[in-house]
Design a protein around this motif. Sequence first.
Motif, PDB file in Angstrom:
ATOM      1  N   PHE A   1       0.696  -1.347  -0.041  1.00  6.05           N
ATOM      2  CA  PHE A   1       0.082   0.069  -0.182  1.00  6.05           C
ATOM      3  C   PHE A   1       0.942   1.467   0.057  1.00  6.05           C
ATOM      4  O   PHE A   1       0.592   2.155  -0.605  1.00  6.05           O
ATOM      5  CB  PHE A   1      -0.975  -0.167   1.151  1.00  6.05           C
ATOM      6  N   LEU A   2       1.949   1.200   0.790  1.00  7.01           N
ATOM      7  CA  LEU A   2       2.725   2.311   0.810  1.00  7.01           C
ATOM      8  C   LEU A   2       3.408   2.563  -0.527  1.00  7.01           C
ATOM      9  O   LEU A   2       3.916   3.637  -0.908  1.00  7.01           O
ATOM     10  CB  LEU A   2       4.000   2.083   2.054  1.00  7.01           C
ATOM     11  N   LEU A   3       3.864   1.338  -1.386  1.00  5.37           N
ATOM     12  CA  LEU A   3       4.643   1.440  -2.529  1.00  5.37           C
ATOM     13  C   LEU A   3       3.643   2.193  -3.497  1.00  5.37           C
ATOM     14  O   LEU A   3       3.940   3.116  -4.281  1.00  5.37           O
ATOM     15  CB  LEU A   3       5.142   0.239  -2.866  1.00  5.37           C
ATOM     16  N   VAL A   4       2.423   1.880  -3.587  1.00  2.27           N
ATOM     17  CA  VAL A   4       1.438   2.332  -4.423  1.00  2.27           C
ATOM     18  C   VAL A   4       1.406   4.033  -4.035  1.00  2.27           C
ATOM     19  O   VAL A   4       1.056   4.614  -5.030  1.00  2.27           O
ATOM     20  CB  VAL A   4      -0.037   1.732  -4.099  1.00  2.27           C
ATOM     21  N   TYR A   5       1.259   4.211  -2.711  1.00  2.00           N
ATOM     22  CA  TYR A   5       1.165   5.365  -2.121  1.00  2.00           C
ATOM     23  C   TYR A   5       2.413   6.330  -2.926  1.00  2.00           C
ATOM     24  O   TYR A   5       2.171   7.639  -3.590  1.00  2.00           O
ATOM     25  CB  TYR A   5       1.063   5.746  -0.827  1.00  2.00           C
ATOM     26  N   PHE A   6       3.449   5.987  -2.783  1.00  2.00           N
ATOM     27  CA  PHE A   6       4.815   6.523  -3.039  1.00  2.00           C
ATOM     28  C   PHE A   6       4.617   6.461  -4.858  1.00  2.00           C
ATOM     29  O   PHE A   6       5.277   7.768  -5.273  1.00  2.00           O
ATOM     30  CB  PHE A   6       5.968   5.859  -2.878  1.00  2.00           C
ATOM     31  N   LYS A   7       4.397   5.777  -5.618  1.00  2.43           N
ATOM     32  CA  LYS A   7       4.460   5.450  -6.861  1.00  2.43           C
ATOM     33  C   LYS A   7       3.317   6.869  -7.369  1.00  2.43           C
ATOM     34  O   LYS A   7       3.682   7.468  -8.297  1.00  2.43           O
ATOM     35  CB  LYS A   7       3.823   4.401  -7.303  1.00  2.43           C
ATOM     36  N   ILE A   8       2.129   6.933  -6.816  1.00  5.51           N
ATOM     37  CA  ILE A   8       1.130   7.923  -7.019  1.00  5.51           C
ATOM     38  C   ILE A   8       1.775   9.349  -6.613  1.00  5.51           C
ATOM     39  O   ILE A   8       1.772  10.196  -7.696  1.00  5.51           O
ATOM     40  CB  ILE A   8      -0.295   7.580  -6.368  1.00  5.51           C
ATOM     41  N   LYS A   9       2.489   9.336  -5.648  1.00  4.39           N
ATOM     42  CA  LYS A   9       2.876  10.717  -5.062  1.00  4.39           C
ATOM     43  C   LYS A   9       4.261  11.137  -5.709  1.00  4.39           C
ATOM     44  O   LYS A   9       4.132  12.401  -6.338  1.00  4.39           O
ATOM     45  CB  LYS A   9       3.292  10.376  -3.534  1.00  4.39           C
ATOM     46  N   TYR A  10       5.285  10.464  -6.072  1.00  6.91           N
ATOM     47  CA  TYR A  10       6.347  10.567  -6.681  1.00  6.91           C
ATOM     48  C   TYR A  10       6.498  10.403  -8.002  1.00  6.91           C
ATOM     49  O   TYR A  10       7.306  10.910  -8.783  1.00  6.91           O
ATOM     50  CB  TYR A  10       7.584  10.001  -5.946  1.00  6.91           C
ATOM     51  N   GLY A  11       5.598   9.476  -8.643  1.00  9.19           N
ATOM     52  CA  GLY A  11       5.557   9.276  -9.868  1.00  9.19           C
ATOM     53  C   GLY A  11       5.318  10.284 -11.011  1.00  9.19           C
ATOM     54  O   GLY A  11       5.594  10.286 -11.893  1.00  9.19           O
ATOM     55  N   LYS A  12       4.772  11.511 -10.585  1.00 11.46           N
ATOM     56  CA  LYS A  12       4.387  12.468 -11.345  1.00 11.46           C
ATOM     57  C   LYS A  12       5.243  13.479 -11.813  1.00 11.46           C
ATOM     58  O   LYS A  12       5.549  14.119 -12.547  1.00 11.46           O
ATOM     59  CB  LYS A  12       3.281  13.343 -11.067  1.00 11.46           C
ATOM     60  N   LYS A  13       6.440  13.445 -10.682  1.00  8.27           N
ATOM     61  CA  LYS A  13       7.592  14.444 -10.898  1.00  8.27           C
ATOM     62  C   LYS A  13       8.364  14.327 -12.113  1.00  8.27           C
ATOM     63  O   LYS A  13       8.534  12.886 -12.572  1.00  8.27           O
ATOM     64  CB  LYS A  13       8.358  14.428  -9.718  1.00  8.27           C
TER      65      LYS A  13
END
Lengths: 86, 86
Positions: free
Chosen positions: B74-86
Motif C-alpha cells: 500500500f505504501l509503495l502504491v502511495y509513493f508511486k502515485i505521489k512521486y511518479g508524477k515528478k
Amino acid sequence: MNHIEIIGFIAAFLTTAAFLPQVYKTWKTKDVSSLSLPMLFIFFIGILMWLIYGFLKNSPPMIFANSITIVSVFLLVYFKIKYGKK
Amino acid sequence: MNHIEIIGFIAAFLTTAAFLPQVYKTWKTKDVSSLSLPMLFIFFIGILMWLIYGFLKNSPPMIFANSITIVSVFLLVYFKIKYGKK
C-alpha cells in the motif's frame, strides 16, 4: 477443490503474475544493480521455508506459488552473480 | 505453537525481512521509476487474497506475513502515485 483452495489459487496467480515480469525485465536488461545478493539469499531461504510449510499444511496453492517463485529467485541470484561483476 | 507453525513463522520473518528494505529504499530515494502501478495493484489484490486464505486456513504465520506485506505494498502504491508524477 473447495472454495478455500480456489481463493488460494487466485492469490497464487496474482502474486506470481506480478513477480514474473520483474524476473523477465532483469533477464532482458541484465541490470542487476538494484538487486542485493544477501537480500536475494534471505528471500530464497524464506521461499524455501514457505514451500516446506505449504507441504506440511497440505496447501496446493502455496506449493504451486512457491515452486514457481523459488525458481524465479534462483534465476535472479544467477543473474546477479553472472552480470553483477561487469 | 506446533512445529509446522514455527517453520511458517521463520518463512514469514525471512521473506518480510527481504521485502522491507525495498520499501525503505523507495521511501528514501523517492525513485519509483522501476515500479509499475498496474503490477503493484495486481500484487496488492494478490496479497489481500493470501491474507484471506491465511484466515480461512487458520495460519497465523500467513496472517502475520501478509498483514505486514499488504501495508508495505500500500505504501509503495502511495509513493508511486505521489512521486511518479515528478
